[in-house]
Design an enzyme around this catalytic site. Structure first.
Site, PDB file in Angstrom:
ATOM      1  N   HIS A   1     -36.518  -5.862  18.853  1.00  0.00           N
ATOM      2  CA  HIS A   1     -37.732  -5.028  18.714  1.00  0.00           C
ATOM      3  C   HIS A   1     -38.793  -5.351  19.771  1.00  0.00           C
ATOM      4  CE1 HIS A   1     -36.256  -3.441  14.979  1.00  0.00           C
ATOM      5  NE2 HIS A   1     -36.288  -4.605  14.365  1.00  0.00           N
TER       6      HIS A   1
ATOM      7  N   HIS B   1     -31.880  -2.121  11.486  1.00  0.00           N
ATOM      8  CA  HIS B   1     -33.083  -1.572  12.122  1.00  0.00           C
ATOM      9  C   HIS B   1     -32.767  -1.098  13.544  1.00  0.00           C
ATOM     10  CE1 HIS B   1     -34.498  -4.533   9.090  1.00  0.00           C
ATOM     11  NE2 HIS B   1     -35.329  -3.553   8.800  1.00  0.00           N
TER      12      HIS B   1
ATOM     13  N   ASP C   1     -28.400  -7.351   8.420  1.00  0.00           N
ATOM     14  CA  ASP C   1     -29.245  -6.883   7.325  1.00  0.00           C
ATOM     15  C   ASP C   1     -28.797  -5.540   6.736  1.00  0.00           C
ATOM     16  OD1 ASP C   1     -29.975  -5.782   9.726  1.00  0.00           O
ATOM     17  OD2 ASP C   1     -32.044  -6.524   9.688  1.00  0.00           O
TER      18      ASP C   1
HETATM   19 ZN   LIG Z   1     -32.968  -5.870  11.281  1.00  0.00          ZN
END
Ligand SMILES: [Zn+2]
Length: 348
Positions: free
Chosen positions: A129, A168, A253
């Site tokens: 990120h 994500h 995740d």
């Molecule tokens: Zn993640």
């Protein structure tokens, strides 16, 4: 153990545990201590263990702005502060961040000199990120983006594939190479989770057009659905893009037990995609594999998933990736990705 499997290197270092995020933060040091214990107990001499060096400033500067790097340096020896609302940082975090990048660069060097076939950087903080000028989403520096840039510039590669199976969207890697054909980015992610980006019709721009594949997945997908999706997308991609190095933004995740992701997968998905990569590289130019740890916040699920990946790499296990029965939604999603990418001629 290790019957004709890949030669596997691992980067681990106790200094990664010194990146403290506070008592209630999901990205805590125990994630790594649990993984390190598993490596010692289950793999012992079957993997080569390396201790990373901090990356040199010149390589970090190829991706991050001087302002961002200065901001990280100023946190050295400070008490817990925050780089972003979700990204706390402590006195020794800057060193962990420098080492996490260093571990990935070391991985590139070992892989390119054929010291090993696969390398897993077991690091924190994660990286996917992090933007050029900003930390966020628990990430400080973009470990794999810096490693990809380094592989292009130092090892003169021009076709690197980055696979991001974290739940994500890896907006940092995505944005940094959106206009670059030397780095092909493929991500599966849940659009309803942070950072809420990665739409299917975002395929890259200018000379990078067609070199970004965003695959927003359904929370209900099973292991077989996920392995099927990766098989259908990666098979033509390996054939036509012919990557010289494959990097995996390895977040765990999307596991059913993860407290942050909302998906239903098990360790079998990660083992299955790893098996696909082993098969595809052997059918092609044998590109080495660099895994770097991203998310994964249930200690047991995380540790078991990494164990499944390494078992697959050293051939202790061979997950079935041929006879799959995907759900119709997964079949439709693959058809849609093919349709969006049809004009670029890589994913058919
Ligand atoms: Zn993640």
């Amino acid at each position: 153990m290790g019957k004709m499997g890949l030669k596997v290197g691992i980067a681990k270092d106790k200094r990664f545990l010194e990146h403290k995020t506070g008592h209630f933060h999901p990205e805590h040091p125990k994630r790594l201590s649990s993984i390190y214990r598993m490596i010692e107990e289950d793999f012992g001499s079957n993997v080569m263990v390396f201790k990373p060096e901090p990356a040199s400033l010149e390589h970090i500067e190829r991706i991050h702005t001087p302002g961002h790097i200065r901001r990280i340096l100023r946190t050295a020896e400070q008490r817990i502060t925050s780089l972003a609302p979700d990204t706390p940082i402590s006195a020794s975090s800057y060193m962990a961040a420098w080492l996490a990048v260093g571990a990935c660069l070391q991985g590139v060097d070992y892989l390119m000199s054929k010291g090993c076939d696969a390398f897993f950087a077991l690091v924190r903080p994660p990286g996917h990120h992090a933007l050029a000028d900003r930390a966020g989403g628990f990430c400080i520096f973009n470990n794999l983006a810096i490693a990809a840039k380094y592989a292009v510039e130092t090892h003169h590669l021009d076709r690197i594939l980055i696979i991001d199976w974290d739940i994500h969207h890896g907006n940092g890697i995505h944005d940094l190479f959106y206009e670059d054909s030397h780095v092909f980015y493929v991500s599966t992610h849940d659009l309803m989770l942070y950072p809420y980006s990665g739409e299917i019709d975002q395929t890259g721009n200018s000379s990078g057009e067609g070199y970004t594949v965003n695959i927003p997945i359904d929370r209900a997908f099973s292991d077989e659905d996920m392995i099927y999706i990766y098989r259908e997308i990666l098979t033509p991609l390996f054939l036509r893009y012919d990557p010289q190095l494959v990097m995996i933004a390895a977040g765990f995740d999307a596991h059913a037990d993860d407290p942050i992701g909302r998906s239903r997968l098990t360790a079998k998905t990660y083992a299955g995609i790893t098996r696909l990569l082993i098969n595809l590289r052997q059918a092609g130019a044998n590109p080495p594999l660099l895994f770097s740890l991203e998310g994964g916040y249930d200690q047991r699920a995380l540790t078991q998933s990494i164990k499944a990946v390494i078992s697959e790499l050293i051939n202790d296990n061979e997950t079935n990736v041929t006879s799959l029965s995907p759900n119709q939604d997964a079949v439709n999603l693959v058809a849609k990705v093919r349709d969006v990418h049809a004009r670029y001629g890589i994913i058919k």
